[in-house]
Motif scaffolding. Structure first.
Motif, short mmCIF file in Angstrom:
data_model
loop_
_atom_site.label_atom_id
_atom_site.label_comp_id
_atom_site.label_asym_id
_atom_site.label_seq_id
_atom_site.Cartn_x
_atom_site.Cartn_y
_atom_site.Cartn_z
N ASN A 1 0.83 -1.21 0.00
CA ASN A 1 0.00 0.00 0.00
C ASN A 1 0.87 1.26 0.00
OD1 ASN A 1 -2.56 -1.32 0.07
ND2 ASN A 1 -2.19 -1.81 2.23
N TRP A 2 0.70 2.05 -1.03
CA TRP A 2 1.38 3.34 -1.17
C TRP A 2 0.40 4.45 -0.85
CZ3 TRP A 2 6.40 4.43 -3.32
CH2 TRP A 2 7.14 3.28 -3.66
N ARG A 3 0.94 5.57 -0.35
CA ARG A 3 0.14 6.75 -0.10
C ARG A 3 0.75 7.93 -0.82
NH1 ARG A 3 1.10 7.78 5.02
NH2 ARG A 3 2.76 6.23 5.05
N TYR A 4 -0.09 8.89 -1.17
CA TYR A 4 0.43 10.06 -1.88
C TYR A 4 -0.42 11.28 -1.59
CZ TYR A 4 -3.35 9.08 -5.21
OH TYR A 4 -4.58 8.87 -5.78
N ARG A 5 0.16 12.44 -1.89
CA ARG A 5 -0.56 13.69 -1.72
C ARG A 5 -0.04 14.70 -2.74
NH1 ARG A 5 -1.26 16.98 4.03
NH2 ARG A 5 -3.05 18.24 3.37
N ILE A 6 -0.94 15.43 -3.36
CA ILE A 6 -0.59 16.40 -4.40
C ILE A 6 -0.18 17.73 -3.76
CG2 ILE A 6 -1.42 17.62 -6.45
CD1 ILE A 6 -1.15 14.60 -6.77
N VAL A 7 0.84 18.36 -4.34
CA VAL A 7 1.31 19.67 -3.91
C VAL A 7 1.19 20.62 -5.08
CG1 VAL A 7 3.22 20.99 -2.92
CG2 VAL A 7 2.96 18.56 -2.36
N MET A 8 0.55 21.78 -4.86
CA MET A 8 0.32 22.76 -5.93
C MET A 8 0.78 24.13 -5.47
SD MET A 8 -3.55 21.43 -6.55
CE MET A 8 -3.68 21.29 -4.77
N LYS A 9 1.54 24.80 -6.33
CA LYS A 9 2.08 26.11 -5.95
C LYS A 9 2.01 27.05 -7.13
CE LYS A 9 6.32 28.27 -4.19
NZ LYS A 9 7.72 28.03 -3.76
N ASP A 10 1.50 28.25 -6.90
CA ASP A 10 1.59 29.31 -7.89
C ASP A 10 1.95 30.61 -7.16
OD1 ASP A 10 -0.75 30.25 -6.75
OD2 ASP A 10 -2.03 29.70 -8.45
N LYS A 11 1.81 31.75 -7.82
CA LYS A 11 2.24 33.02 -7.23
C LYS A 11 1.36 33.45 -6.07
CE LYS A 11 4.43 34.63 -11.47
NZ LYS A 11 4.46 35.63 -12.57
N THR A 12 0.18 32.83 -5.94
CA THR A 12 -0.71 33.19 -4.83
C THR A 12 -0.41 32.41 -3.56
OG1 THR A 12 -2.42 31.53 -5.32
CG2 THR A 12 -2.52 33.63 -6.52
N GLY A 13 0.28 31.26 -3.69
CA GLY A 13 0.59 30.45 -2.52
C GLY A 13 0.64 28.97 -2.84
N THR A 14 0.63 28.17 -1.77
CA THR A 14 0.76 26.71 -1.90
C THR A 14 -0.47 26.03 -1.31
OG1 THR A 14 3.16 26.89 -1.70
CG2 THR A 14 2.19 24.71 -1.34
N ASN A 15 -0.93 25.00 -1.99
CA ASN A 15 -2.08 24.24 -1.52
C ASN A 15 -1.80 22.75 -1.70
OD1 ASN A 15 -4.61 23.82 -0.43
ND2 ASN A 15 -5.66 25.20 -1.85
N TYR A 16 -2.62 21.92 -1.01
CA TYR A 16 -2.37 20.49 -1.01
C TYR A 16 -3.66 19.72 -1.27
CZ TYR A 16 1.64 22.32 1.48
OH TYR A 16 2.75 23.05 1.84
N GLY A 17 -3.54 18.60 -1.96
CA GLY A 17 -4.67 17.72 -2.12
C GLY A 17 -4.83 16.81 -0.91
N GLU A 18 -5.93 16.10 -0.86
CA GLU A 18 -6.15 15.16 0.23
C GLU A 18 -5.27 13.92 0.03
OE1 GLU A 18 -8.03 15.69 2.87
OE2 GLU A 18 -8.56 17.68 2.09
N GLU A 19 -4.88 13.33 1.14
CA GLU A 19 -4.08 12.11 1.04
C GLU A 19 -4.91 10.99 0.43
OE1 GLU A 19 -2.07 8.80 3.95
OE2 GLU A 19 -1.81 10.92 4.50
N ALA A 20 -4.27 10.20 -0.45
CA ALA A 20 -4.93 9.04 -1.06
C ALA A 20 -3.89 7.92 -1.18
CB ALA A 20 -5.51 9.41 -2.42
#
Length: 755
Positions: A133-152
């Motif tokens: 079982n692997w787990r992952y989470r998305i990381v997103m960044k632009d000029k407004t800031g950084t956000n994250y997806g839910e863990e899956a």
């Protein structure tokens, strides 16, 4: 303290405190239940993938995630398709939108994987190398800031795949898969126009590797470079990327690898004479000149983004064998018209980028041109692979010399990444077996697949069958076989074995008669037992044409003359003469007026060329010496007329049967047998060639094995089958092996030490 935080941040902190509390309670229970047991080291596995979210709700918003494969097999692609709420001017640019993911393996190892934009949507590609079982989470960044997806998460299951190749941890001179099994490259250059049917031929012939170019010559889509003038700098050609996707998928389905040539020489060439140039199709041409590519800081900023994209889109695939960072760097403007030292500094910088940013650790390689003097010590020292091309000496002695020059200098895989360029089964056979028996990490890579015929593919299959019995994880050293000397009588007339095919001959474009009335270059064709072309002597005055062929270093010192039959067919009355051209040590030397022979239309004429005792002033540059005869590397014919008409019609030119003539049949001294062996403590393997006649009954000595009782398994390298075993025992430190009965001139063998 929490009142000064955003709502999202407060929730995160509270959740973290709760999780820490749970963890402490769990730890106390575990310690209590195991207080009387011996403590064992176990991997530390995180319960959740946590990130510090300093800017709260700011940053890109992930509104949809599509899992393309629910349950990937080991080393198979796990892919996510992502949709963001925001739009961007250049979604390819990580300075505008940086999308990545963190994957955590069942054993707790973190993998940081960049995402990419494919022209339609964002993707993240990954390949697991652990079952579970692997787990992952998305990381997103632009000029407004950084956000994250839910863990899956996802489950990786077992598969038959072996994983990416790397420099072996067990034997640094060879490759191994990620699962530790050895990999020996059996490949061919297939730089463009890749098709399923031809890949099937390579696979059926035991091939497991191709060289593919990020160039401008591909068919079936993707005719541009990945970052082209059409796509624009900082953007990537959708069709080219999809074409690479397609080829990667085709290779994965066949368990084959790609040597991915990121910078073919022509992509970085614009003004260098004599080299193909496609710089004007390269997006970097919009930033400056090709000669500045290796030094421009602005170009480097875009290169980093390109390399990131390449790794993100294809690095996951076990079909990517090696990153070929540059092909023939000495044939680019930045080297030849710029600064070679800067080019060497650049290759080190690119190599370092891939080592720091490729999580799969694919090996890097690169090359200089394939001339004898093109030895690239700076590149061989830096890159993971020591890759030297060879277009100067296509014979066993020259291949062995090259490999043995590099072997003691670089403890890394040695390859010959390009060689050949002729469709000759004997030359190919000798090249691949010399490479194997001298320690190459794969057979010499033939340029290119269009020069491979059915007989050559049969030879590829034979050597692939042989190496299936060998583990390349064992350390070995190459040594030459030794044998006694014998006398060999040569024939008085010896046909030249090179230049038999029309593709072996060329017509230089500097000769006016080699161009038709539209400026297109004539080419040599096959015509029965002869080779034929056309020439157009139509300058209004002196006019000349030529045909030339280049070949291995050949020893002509046993012969006195060179004969070649020549024919013309013309409509006009111009007096056309022919004179000889030779290439001692690859240097053009043509005859003077005394060497010329007048040709009669419709009639074959034999041009008899003296190799020794030539009349005074027979040769233009210098007399042909004994040393020249030992290093002959080509021949040609020069046709000319001193008075031509501008309305002259093309002349048909034919030639055939080049042959060496001796006044008396020479006798020479040769080894009874020769060859090489890769000497190991447990298993050795090698190749034996008869000095004269067939290999059957010929003996050779191997020094340095120590006292040994062994079994020699003999192999027919032409039929591709083992032909019997022989028990052998050394005398002191010397082991003598004797080839079994065979009608071949050579035989391969594996020596297995008996316990």
């Amino acid at each position: 303290m929490l009142k000064n935080l955003s709502a999202k941040a407060r929730i995160g902190v509270v959740a973290l405190i709760v999780l820490i509390g749970i963890g402490i309670v769990t730890l106390v229970v575990i310690l209590a239940s195991n207080k009387d047991q011996a403590t064992e080291a176990t991997p530390i596995v995180k319960d959740v993938i946590l990130f510090e979210d300093a800017d709260g709700m700011l940053g890109p918003t992930l509104i949809e995630t599509t899992v393309m494969v629910e349950q990937p097999g080991l080393y198979e692609k796990f892919e996510l398709m992502l949709k963001l709420q925001q739009t961007y001017n250049n979604p390819f640019d990580p300075d505008e939108i940086d999308l990545s993911a963190v994957f955590v393996s069942p054993q707790g190892k973190e993998w940081h994987i960049n995402g990419f934009y494919n022209g339609y949507n964002w993707r993240v590609r990954f390949a697991p190398n652990e079952v579970g079982n692997w787990r992952y989470r998305i990381v997103m960044k632009d000029k407004t800031g950084t956000n994250y997806g839910e863990e899956a998460g996802f489950e990786a299951v077992t598969s038959a795949r072996k994983g990416w190749i790397r420099v072996s941890n067990q034997n640094k001179r060879f490759f191994e898969h990620d699962n530790g099994t050895s990999f020996y490259g059996v490949g061919v250059a297939y730089p463009w126009s890749v098709s399923e049917s031809r890949l099937d031929i390579i696979k059926a012939s035991g091939g497991n590797l191709i060289t593919y170019w990020n160039g401008d010559y591909d068919s079936g889509g993707g005719k541009n470079q990945l970052e082209s003038v059409s796509s624009g700098i900082g953007r990537y050609d959708t069709y080219k990327a999809e074409r690479v996707d397609e080829i990667v998928d085709l290779l994965e389905a066949r368990e084959m690898k790609m040597n991915f040539a990121i910078w073919p020489h022509d992509s970085l060439t614009d003004k260098l004479p004599g080299w193909p140039a496609t710089w004007q199709k390269n997006a970097y041409s919009t930033l400056g000149e090709a000669k500045d590519f290796y030094t421009s800081e602005e170009m480097w900023k875009y290169q980093e983004k390109l390399y990131r994209y390449i790794i993100a889109r294809w690095g996951h695939s076990e079909a990517i064998g090696t990153w070929d960072l540059v092909v023939e760097i000495s044939g680019t403007d930045g080297w030849a018209l710029g600064d070679p030292k800067a080019a060497n500094a650049w290759i080190e910088k690119v190599h370092r980028y891939f080592k720091e940013n490729d999580p799969y650790n694919h090996p890097t390689n690169g090359s200089r041109a394939g001339n004898e003097d093109d030895y690239w010590a700076e590149g061989y020292k830096v890159l993971d692979v020591s890759d030297r091309e060879n277009y100067y000496g296509l014979n066993a002695a020259e291949y062995a010399k090259d490999i043995q020059m590099r072997w003691p200098r670089y403890e890394k895989p040695l390859v010959i990444g390009e060689t050949g360029n002729i469709a000759d089964v004997n030359t190919y056979h000798d090249a691949i077996w010399t490479g194997l028996s001298n320690g190459l990490a794969g057979i010499p890579v033939w340029w290119d697949i269009t020069k491979m015929n059915d007989e050559m593919f049969t030879q590829m299959k034979a050597i692939s069958t042989f190496v299936e019995r060998i583990s390349f994880n064992e350390a070995r050293e190459p040594i030459a076989l030794a044998s006694k000397m014998i006398q060999q009588q040569l024939d008085k007339e010896q046909p030249i074995p090179y230049g038999k095919s029309a593709t072996d001959w060329s017509q230089p474009d500097w000769a006016q008669a080699n161009l038709d009335e539209n400026g297109a270059q004539y080419s040599v064709k096959e015509d029965g037992d002869a080779l034929a072309t056309q020439m157009r002597f139509a300058t209004g005055s002196f006019s000349q044409g030529a045909v030339t062929t280049y070949f291995n270093k050949s020893d002509w010192s046993y012969y006195d003359q060179l004969h070649i039959d020549v024919y013309i067919e013309q409509q006009g009355s111009e007096e056309i003469k022919v004179r000889p051209v030779l290439f001692p040590n690859n240097t053009w030397d043509e005859g003077e007026d005394i060497s010329d022979v007048k040709l009669t239309s419709g009639q074959w004429t034999t041009l008899a060329i003296p190799l020794r005792n030539a009349p005074e002033y027979y040769w233009r540059n210098a007399s042909i010496t004994e040393a020249d005869l030992k290093l002959m590397m080509g021949l040609g014919l020069k046709f000319y007329t001193v008075a031509s008409s501008t309305s002259a019609k093309p002349v048909v030119v034919k030639f055939k049967n080049p042959r060496l003539i001796a006044d008396q049949a020479p006798t020479i001294e040769v080894q009874e047998s020769k060859g090489w062996v890769m000497k190991g403590n447990s298993t050795s393997y090698g190749w034996l060639i008869a000095g004269n006649g067939t290999a059957g009954g010929k003996s050779a000595n191997i020094e340095g094995l120590g006292p040994i009782h062994a079994t020699v398994s003999w192999f027919d390298p032409w039929k591709g089958e083992f032909i019997g075993d022989t028990a052998v025992e050394s005398k002191g430190d010397r082991l003598t092996i004797t080839a079994p009965n065979t009608s071949n001139r050579d035989v391969a063998f594996i020596i297995s030490r008996n316990e």
